[in-house]
Design a protein around this motif. Structure first.
Motif, PDB file in Angstrom:
ATOM      1  N   LYS A  59      92.270  55.423 -41.454  1.00  0.00           N
ATOM      2  CA  LYS A  59      90.914  54.909 -41.257  1.00  0.00           C
ATOM      3  C   LYS A  59      90.421  54.358 -42.586  1.00  0.00           C
ATOM      4  O   LYS A  59      90.381  55.075 -43.583  1.00  0.00           O
ATOM      5  CB  LYS A  59      89.996  56.022 -40.746  1.00  0.00           C
ATOM      6  N   LEU A  60      90.051  53.080 -42.609  1.00  0.00           N
ATOM      7  CA  LEU A  60      89.588  52.439 -43.830  1.00  0.00           C
ATOM      8  C   LEU A  60      88.069  52.508 -43.972  1.00  0.00           C
ATOM      9  O   LEU A  60      87.550  52.589 -45.074  1.00  0.00           O
ATOM     10  CB  LEU A  60      90.043  50.974 -43.868  1.00  0.00           C
ATOM     11  N   ALA A  61      87.373  52.430 -42.861  1.00  0.00           N
ATOM     12  CA  ALA A  61      85.909  52.476 -42.822  1.00  0.00           C
ATOM     13  C   ALA A  61      85.527  52.780 -41.377  1.00  0.00           C
ATOM     14  O   ALA A  61      86.393  52.920 -40.518  1.00  0.00           O
ATOM     15  CB  ALA A  61      85.312  51.137 -43.265  1.00  0.00           C
ATOM     16  N   ASP A  62      84.229  52.875 -41.120  1.00  0.00           N
ATOM     17  CA  ASP A  62      83.799  53.086 -39.741  1.00  0.00           C
ATOM     18  C   ASP A  62      84.344  51.966 -38.872  1.00  0.00           C
ATOM     19  O   ASP A  62      84.138  50.782 -39.161  1.00  0.00           O
ATOM     20  CB  ASP A  62      82.270  53.104 -39.640  1.00  0.00           C
ATOM     21  N   ASP A  63      85.096  52.336 -37.854  1.00  0.00           N
ATOM     22  CA  ASP A  63      85.635  51.406 -36.857  1.00  0.00           C
ATOM     23  C   ASP A  63      86.680  50.431 -37.406  1.00  0.00           C
ATOM     24  O   ASP A  63      87.044  49.477 -36.728  1.00  0.00           O
ATOM     25  CB  ASP A  63      84.504  50.618 -36.176  1.00  0.00           C
ATOM     26  N   ILE A  64      87.175  50.643 -38.629  1.00  0.00           N
ATOM     27  CA  ILE A  64      88.202  49.786 -39.224  1.00  0.00           C
ATOM     28  C   ILE A  64      89.417  50.655 -39.552  1.00  0.00           C
ATOM     29  O   ILE A  64      89.305  51.655 -40.249  1.00  0.00           O
ATOM     30  CB  ILE A  64      87.701  49.091 -40.514  1.00  0.00           C
ATOM     31  N   TYR A  65      90.581  50.236 -39.052  1.00  0.00           N
ATOM     32  CA  TYR A  65      91.795  51.037 -39.191  1.00  0.00           C
ATOM     33  C   TYR A  65      92.947  50.184 -39.697  1.00  0.00           C
ATOM     34  O   TYR A  65      93.053  49.002 -39.352  1.00  0.00           O
ATOM     35  CB  TYR A  65      92.196  51.638 -37.836  1.00  0.00           C
ATOM     36  N   LEU A  87     111.141  47.928 -43.703  1.00  0.00           N
ATOM     37  CA  LEU A  87     109.950  47.092 -43.560  1.00  0.00           C
ATOM     38  C   LEU A  87     108.761  47.935 -43.140  1.00  0.00           C
ATOM     39  O   LEU A  87     108.893  48.800 -42.272  1.00  0.00           O
ATOM     40  CB  LEU A  87     110.204  46.009 -42.495  1.00  0.00           C
ATOM     41  N   GLU A  88     107.639  47.673 -43.779  1.00  0.00           N
ATOM     42  CA  GLU A  88     106.357  48.206 -43.324  1.00  0.00           C
ATOM     43  C   GLU A  88     105.472  47.016 -42.995  1.00  0.00           C
ATOM     44  O   GLU A  88     104.959  46.339 -43.886  1.00  0.00           O
ATOM     45  CB  GLU A  88     105.697  49.096 -44.387  1.00  0.00           C
ATOM     46  N   GLN A  89     105.357  46.730 -41.708  1.00  0.00           N
ATOM     47  CA  GLN A  89     104.501  45.659 -41.207  1.00  0.00           C
ATOM     48  C   GLN A  89     103.153  46.281 -40.888  1.00  0.00           C
ATOM     49  O   GLN A  89     103.094  47.255 -40.135  1.00  0.00           O
ATOM     50  CB  GLN A  89     105.107  45.034 -39.951  1.00  0.00           C
ATOM     51  N   ALA A  90     102.099  45.753 -41.462  1.00  0.00           N
ATOM     52  CA  ALA A  90     100.798  46.401 -41.329  1.00  0.00           C
ATOM     53  C   ALA A  90      99.750  45.441 -40.785  1.00  0.00           C
ATOM     54  O   ALA A  90      99.910  44.218 -40.818  1.00  0.00           O
ATOM     55  CB  ALA A  90     100.344  46.945 -42.687  1.00  0.00           C
ATOM     56  N   GLY A  91      98.696  46.042 -40.300  1.00  0.00           N
ATOM     57  CA  GLY A  91      97.558  45.267 -39.817  1.00  0.00           C
ATOM     58  C   GLY A  91      96.284  46.061 -40.005  1.00  0.00           C
ATOM     59  O   GLY A  91      96.286  47.284 -40.013  1.00  0.00           O
ATOM     60  N   ILE A  92      95.207  45.326 -40.193  1.00  0.00           N
ATOM     61  CA  ILE A  92      93.880  45.929 -40.243  1.00  0.00           C
ATOM     62  C   ILE A  92      93.165  45.497 -38.974  1.00  0.00           C
ATOM     63  O   ILE A  92      93.080  44.302 -38.672  1.00  0.00           O
ATOM     64  CB  ILE A  92      93.108  45.492 -41.495  1.00  0.00           C
ATOM     65  N   PHE A  93      92.676  46.494 -38.237  1.00  0.00           N
ATOM     66  CA  PHE A  93      92.089  46.257 -36.932  1.00  0.00           C
ATOM     67  C   PHE A  93      90.688  46.841 -36.869  1.00  0.00           C
ATOM     68  O   PHE A  93      90.442  47.933 -37.378  1.00  0.00           O
ATOM     69  CB  PHE A  93      92.951  46.910 -35.836  1.00  0.00           C
ATOM     70  N   GLY A  94      89.815  46.098 -36.226  1.00  0.00           N
ATOM     71  CA  GLY A  94      88.478  46.605 -35.932  1.00  0.00           C
ATOM     72  C   GLY A  94      88.442  47.070 -34.489  1.00  0.00           C
ATOM     73  O   GLY A  94      88.815  46.320 -33.587  1.00  0.00           O
TER      74      GLY A  94
END
Length: 170
Positions: A59-65, A87-94
Protein backbone atom coordinates in the motif's frame (compact mmCIF):
# COMPACT_ATOMS: atom_id res chain seq x y z
CA UNK A 1 -41.00 -2.30 0.29
CA UNK A 2 -39.59 1.16 -0.27
CA UNK A 3 -36.82 0.45 2.29
CA UNK A 4 -35.68 -2.56 0.25
CA UNK A 5 -35.65 -0.44 -2.89
CA UNK A 6 -33.63 2.28 -1.19
CA UNK A 7 -31.14 -0.25 0.17
CA UNK A 8 -30.72 -1.77 -3.28
CA UNK A 9 -30.25 1.65 -4.80
CA UNK A 10 -27.65 2.53 -2.15
CA UNK A 11 -25.82 -0.73 -2.86
CA UNK A 12 -25.86 0.01 -6.58
CA UNK A 13 -24.53 3.51 -5.92
CA UNK A 14 -21.66 2.10 -3.84
CA UNK A 15 -20.80 -0.41 -6.56
CA UNK A 16 -21.01 2.30 -9.21
CA UNK A 17 -18.59 4.46 -7.21
CA UNK A 18 -15.85 1.79 -7.15
CA UNK A 19 -13.09 2.80 -9.54
CA UNK A 20 -9.99 1.04 -10.81
CA UNK A 21 -7.17 3.01 -12.41
CA UNK A 22 -3.77 2.07 -13.76
CA UNK A 23 -1.34 4.79 -12.76
CA UNK A 24 1.93 3.27 -13.91
CA UNK A 25 3.32 -0.01 -15.25
CA UNK A 26 7.07 -0.50 -15.01
CA UNK A 27 9.94 -2.94 -14.66
CA UNK A 28 11.12 -2.90 -11.06
CA UNK A 29 13.97 -5.41 -11.41
CA UNK A 30 15.33 -7.40 -14.33
CA UNK A 31 18.13 -9.90 -14.84
CA UNK A 32 19.12 -12.19 -17.68
CA UNK A 33 22.04 -14.59 -17.43
CA UNK A 34 23.40 -17.11 -19.90
CA UNK A 35 26.23 -18.60 -17.83
CA UNK A 36 27.16 -21.29 -20.34
CA UNK A 37 27.30 -19.06 -23.41
CA UNK A 38 28.68 -19.44 -25.99
CA UNK A 39 29.40 -23.16 -25.52
CA UNK A 40 25.77 -23.89 -24.63
CA UNK A 41 24.67 -22.92 -28.16
CA UNK A 42 26.21 -26.18 -29.43
CA UNK A 43 24.45 -28.38 -26.85
CA UNK A 44 21.66 -30.70 -27.96
CA UNK A 45 18.76 -32.12 -25.96
CA UNK A 46 15.46 -31.24 -24.40
CA UNK A 47 15.65 -28.26 -22.09
CA UNK A 48 14.18 -28.46 -18.60
CA UNK A 49 12.32 -25.26 -17.68
CA UNK A 50 11.53 -24.29 -14.11
CA UNK A 51 9.13 -21.37 -13.58
CA UNK A 52 8.53 -19.72 -10.23
CA UNK A 53 5.85 -17.08 -9.96
CA UNK A 54 5.29 -14.70 -7.06
CA UNK A 55 3.28 -11.65 -6.18
CA UNK A 56 3.65 -8.86 -3.64
CA UNK A 57 1.19 -6.11 -2.81
CA UNK A 58 2.15 -2.93 -1.03
CA UNK A 59 0.00 0.00 0.00
CA UNK A 60 1.55 3.29 -1.12
CA UNK A 61 -1.20 5.66 0.05
CA UNK A 62 -4.93 5.61 0.67
CA UNK A 63 -6.45 3.62 -2.20
CA UNK A 64 -3.09 3.43 -4.06
CA UNK A 65 -1.28 0.08 -4.29
CA UNK A 66 1.85 -1.31 -5.88
CA UNK A 67 1.51 -4.85 -7.20
CA UNK A 68 4.70 -6.67 -8.17
CA UNK A 69 4.55 -9.83 -10.27
CA UNK A 70 7.83 -11.73 -9.99
CA UNK A 71 8.89 -14.33 -12.52
CA UNK A 72 11.96 -16.53 -12.20
CA UNK A 73 12.57 -18.81 -15.18
CA UNK A 74 15.52 -21.20 -15.27
CA UNK A 75 16.36 -23.29 -18.33
CA UNK A 76 18.72 -26.26 -17.90
CA UNK A 77 20.12 -28.79 -20.29
CA UNK A 78 21.22 -31.74 -18.21
CA UNK A 79 23.19 -30.28 -15.33
CA UNK A 80 24.13 -27.11 -17.25
CA UNK A 81 22.21 -23.88 -16.79
CA UNK A 82 21.33 -22.47 -20.21
CA UNK A 83 19.74 -19.23 -19.01
CA UNK A 84 18.07 -17.57 -16.06
CA UNK A 85 15.48 -14.80 -16.30
CA UNK A 86 14.45 -12.91 -13.19
CA UNK A 87 11.81 -10.22 -13.59
CA UNK A 88 9.76 -8.04 -11.31
CA UNK A 89 7.01 -6.45 -13.39
CA UNK A 90 5.21 -3.86 -11.32
CA UNK A 91 2.26 -1.54 -11.48
CA UNK A 92 0.74 1.20 -9.41
CA UNK A 93 -3.03 0.93 -9.21
CA UNK A 94 -5.74 3.11 -7.79
CA UNK A 95 -8.61 1.18 -6.25
CA UNK A 96 -11.26 3.50 -4.89
CA UNK A 97 -14.52 2.50 -3.25
CA UNK A 98 -13.94 -1.27 -3.03
CA UNK A 99 -14.97 -3.18 0.06
CA UNK A 100 -12.24 -5.28 1.69
CA UNK A 101 -13.21 -8.55 -0.03
CA UNK A 102 -13.40 -7.05 -3.52
CA UNK A 103 -10.21 -5.05 -2.94
CA UNK A 104 -8.36 -8.25 -2.03
CA UNK A 105 -9.79 -9.97 -5.13
CA UNK A 106 -8.78 -7.09 -7.42
CA UNK A 107 -5.23 -6.99 -6.03
CA UNK A 108 -4.90 -10.77 -6.18
CA UNK A 109 -6.34 -11.40 -9.63
CA UNK A 110 -7.10 -8.38 -11.77
CA UNK A 111 -3.85 -6.48 -11.21
CA UNK A 112 -1.61 -9.50 -11.98
CA UNK A 113 -3.72 -10.12 -15.11
CA UNK A 114 -2.94 -6.55 -16.21
CA UNK A 115 0.81 -7.00 -15.55
CA UNK A 116 1.22 -10.47 -17.07
CA UNK A 117 1.20 -9.54 -20.79
CA UNK A 118 4.01 -7.02 -20.19
CA UNK A 119 6.04 -9.61 -18.29
CA UNK A 120 5.35 -12.28 -20.89
CA UNK A 121 6.58 -10.08 -23.73
CA UNK A 122 9.69 -8.96 -21.85
CA UNK A 123 10.67 -12.53 -20.94
CA UNK A 124 10.29 -13.63 -24.55
CA UNK A 125 12.30 -10.66 -25.86
CA UNK A 126 15.11 -11.23 -23.33
CA UNK A 127 15.45 -14.90 -24.18
CA UNK A 128 15.49 -14.18 -27.89
CA UNK A 129 18.01 -11.33 -27.42
CA UNK A 130 20.17 -13.83 -25.52
CA UNK A 131 20.46 -15.90 -28.71
CA UNK A 132 17.88 -18.55 -27.83
CA UNK A 133 14.61 -19.48 -29.53
CA UNK A 134 11.72 -17.35 -28.25
CA UNK A 135 9.85 -18.71 -25.27
CA UNK A 136 6.28 -17.68 -24.60
CA UNK A 137 4.92 -18.03 -21.09
CA UNK A 138 1.60 -19.80 -21.17
CA UNK A 139 -1.45 -17.96 -19.81
CA UNK A 140 -1.74 -18.08 -16.04
CA UNK A 141 -5.02 -18.49 -14.21
CA UNK A 142 -4.62 -15.91 -11.45
CA UNK A 143 -8.17 -16.60 -10.27
CA UNK A 144 -7.22 -20.22 -9.47
CA UNK A 145 -4.02 -19.08 -7.73
CA UNK A 146 -6.05 -16.58 -5.70
CA UNK A 147 -8.62 -19.23 -4.76
CA UNK A 148 -5.82 -21.52 -3.59
CA UNK A 149 -4.31 -18.72 -1.48
CA UNK A 150 -7.72 -18.12 0.12
CA UNK A 151 -7.98 -21.82 0.90
CA UNK A 152 -4.51 -21.80 2.50
CA UNK A 153 -5.34 -18.68 4.53
CA UNK A 154 -8.52 -20.35 5.81
CA UNK A 155 -6.55 -23.47 6.80
CA UNK A 156 -3.97 -21.35 8.64
CA UNK A 157 -6.70 -19.46 10.49
CA UNK A 158 -8.39 -22.73 11.40
CA UNK A 159 -5.09 -24.26 12.54
CA UNK A 160 -4.32 -21.09 14.50
CA UNK A 161 -7.70 -21.06 16.24
CA UNK A 162 -7.37 -24.76 17.11
CA UNK A 163 -3.79 -24.33 18.35
CA UNK A 164 -4.51 -21.18 20.37
CA UNK A 165 -6.82 -22.80 22.96
CA UNK A 166 -4.42 -25.73 23.37
CA UNK A 167 -1.57 -23.28 24.06
CA UNK A 168 -3.76 -21.39 26.52
CA UNK A 169 -4.50 -24.58 28.49
CA UNK A 170 -0.85 -25.56 28.86
Amino acid sequence: MSDETNTSAAGADTAAQAQFTIQKIYVKDLSFEAPGAPMVFNEQGNPDLNLNLGQKVGKLADDIYEVVLSINLTCKLGDKTVYIVELEQAGIFGLFGFDERNLDFMLGTYCPNVLFPYARQLVSDLIQAGGFPPFFLQPINFEAIYAESLRRRAEQLKAGSVAAPAAGNA
